[in-house]
Design an enzyme around this catalytic site. Structure first.
Site, PDB file in Angstrom:
ATOM      1  N   ASP A  28       0.446  -1.599  -0.173  1.00  0.00           N
ATOM      2  CA  ASP A  28       0.393   0.451   0.041  1.00  0.00           C
ATOM      3  C   ASP A  28       0.551   1.126   0.143  1.00  0.00           C
ATOM      4  OD1 ASP A  28      -3.241   0.244   1.229  1.00  0.00           O
ATOM      5  OD2 ASP A  28      -1.675   1.844   0.674  1.00  0.00           O
ATOM      6  N   GLU A  87     -12.515   3.404  -1.447  1.00  0.00           N
ATOM      7  CA  GLU A  87     -11.556   4.398  -2.160  1.00  0.00           C
ATOM      8  C   GLU A  87     -11.547   3.790  -3.126  1.00  0.00           C
ATOM      9  OE1 GLU A  87      -6.817   6.023  -2.067  1.00  0.00           O
ATOM     10  OE2 GLU A  87      -7.478   5.832   0.320  1.00  0.00           O
ATOM     11  N   HIS A  92     -10.061  -5.346  -2.797  1.00  0.00           N
ATOM     12  CA  HIS A  92      -8.552  -5.455  -2.182  1.00  0.00           C
ATOM     13  C   HIS A  92      -8.586  -6.009  -0.761  1.00  0.00           C
ATOM     14  CE1 HIS A  92      -9.532  -1.584  -2.703  1.00  0.00           C
ATOM     15  NE2 HIS A  92      -8.717  -0.890  -1.398  1.00  0.00           N
ATOM     16  N   HIS A  94      -7.080  -5.484   2.707  1.00  0.00           N
ATOM     17  CA  HIS A  94      -5.001  -5.328   3.178  1.00  0.00           C
ATOM     18  C   HIS A  94      -4.816  -6.023   4.049  1.00  0.00           C
ATOM     19  CE1 HIS A  94      -6.384  -1.053   2.226  1.00  0.00           C
ATOM     20  NE2 HIS A  94      -8.231  -1.337   2.199  1.00  0.00           N
TER      21      HIS A  94
HETATM   22  P1  AMP Z   1      -9.281   1.577   0.295  1.00  0.00           P
HETATM   23  O1  AMP Z   1     -10.749   1.754  -1.522  1.00  0.00           O
HETATM   24  O2  AMP Z   1     -10.822   2.063   1.718  1.00  0.00           O
HETATM   25  O3  AMP Z   1      -9.096  -0.180   1.063  1.00  0.00           O
HETATM   26  O4  AMP Z   1      -8.923   2.152   0.352  1.00  0.00           O
HETATM   27  C1  AMP Z   1      -7.488   2.238  -1.306  1.00  0.00           C
HETATM   28  C2  AMP Z   1      -6.596   2.192  -0.692  1.00  0.00           C
HETATM   29  O5  AMP Z   1      -5.394   1.242  -1.890  1.00  0.00           O
HETATM   30  C3  AMP Z   1      -5.802   2.894   0.492  1.00  0.00           C
HETATM   31  O6  AMP Z   1      -4.911   1.896   1.464  1.00  0.00           O
HETATM   32  C4  AMP Z   1      -4.286   3.129  -0.951  1.00  0.00           C
HETATM   33  O7  AMP Z   1      -3.571   4.198   0.438  1.00  0.00           O
HETATM   34  C5  AMP Z   1      -4.180   2.888  -1.595  1.00  0.00           C
HETATM   35  N1  AMP Z   1      -3.536   2.801  -2.798  1.00  0.00           N
HETATM   36  C6  AMP Z   1      -4.181   3.760  -3.486  1.00  0.00           C
HETATM   37  N2  AMP Z   1      -3.367   3.746  -4.973  1.00  0.00           N
HETATM   38  C7  AMP Z   1      -2.562   2.879  -4.522  1.00  0.00           C
HETATM   39  C8  AMP Z   1      -1.256   2.744  -5.250  1.00  0.00           C
HETATM   40  N3  AMP Z   1      -1.489   3.264  -6.511  1.00  0.00           N
HETATM   41  N4  AMP Z   1      -0.552   1.811  -4.699  1.00  0.00           N
HETATM   42  C9  AMP Z   1      -0.497   1.540  -3.775  1.00  0.00           C
HETATM   43  N5  AMP Z   1      -1.366   1.263  -3.148  1.00  0.00           N
HETATM   44  C10 AMP Z   1      -2.811   2.819  -3.465  1.00  0.00           C
END
Ligand code: AMP
Length: 130
Positions: A28, A87, A92, A94
């Site tokens: 992340d 987001e 995905h 975590h």
């Molecule tokens: P969520 O969709 O709320 O689970 O959060 C999306 C996660 O993806 C967040 O923790 C971001 O920091 C991560 N994220 C977003 N864009 C990228 C990227 N280009 N590379 C790695 N992680 C990412």
């Protein structure tokens, strides 16, 4: 195409720790703990629970292998698991190395690691992946 599909396609760089035919694991970019990793299916599905039963099982099994690598590579008590997806509309999981409950708190200030530090964490997890 989601930003995560562009990562899988190699259009956007990522700190990849592991992949197979179906899944891709990478750090992340805005970690809540050192070693915070995302595990995604290469097939674009928005919501985790819209994945088929077989895909959820395979996704979790791949995440388990990644979590085992994280546990070996990063000092932690256990590896925590979270699914949110508010987001990025690409399912995905975590994986977060935890010492305390607070390490799972996404509202706290996130870590700021340099590219070199990110690469070092990535290399350690990748080396421990079996
Ligand atoms: P969520 O969709 O709320 O689970 O959060 C999306 C996660 O993806 C967040 O923790 C971001 O920091 C991560 N994220 C977003 N864009 C990228 C990227 N280009 N590379 C790695 N992680 C990412």
């Amino acid at each position: 195409m989601t930003i995560f599909s562009r990562i899988v396609a190699g259009e956007i760089p990522s700190y990849m720790v592991a992949e197979d035919e179906l899944f891709y694991a990478f750090l992340d970019i805005n970690p809540v703990a050192e070693g915070h990793t995302l595990v995604i299916p290469k097939l674009e599905v928005d919501y985790f629970f819209d994945e088929s039963d077989g895909m959820i099982a395979a996704h979790m099994q791949f995440a388990k292998r990644v979590a085992q690598a994280i546990k070996k590579a990063i000092p932690c008590t256990k590896v925590g698991v979270a699914v949110m997806g508010l987001e990025v509309p690409h399912s995905h999981i975590h994986l977060i190395p935890m010492q305390t409950e607070g390490d799972m708190d996404f509202r706290k200030e996130h870590l700021k690691l340099t590219p070199e530090e990110m690469q070092a964490v990535c290399d350690k997890i990748a080396a421990a992946f079996e």
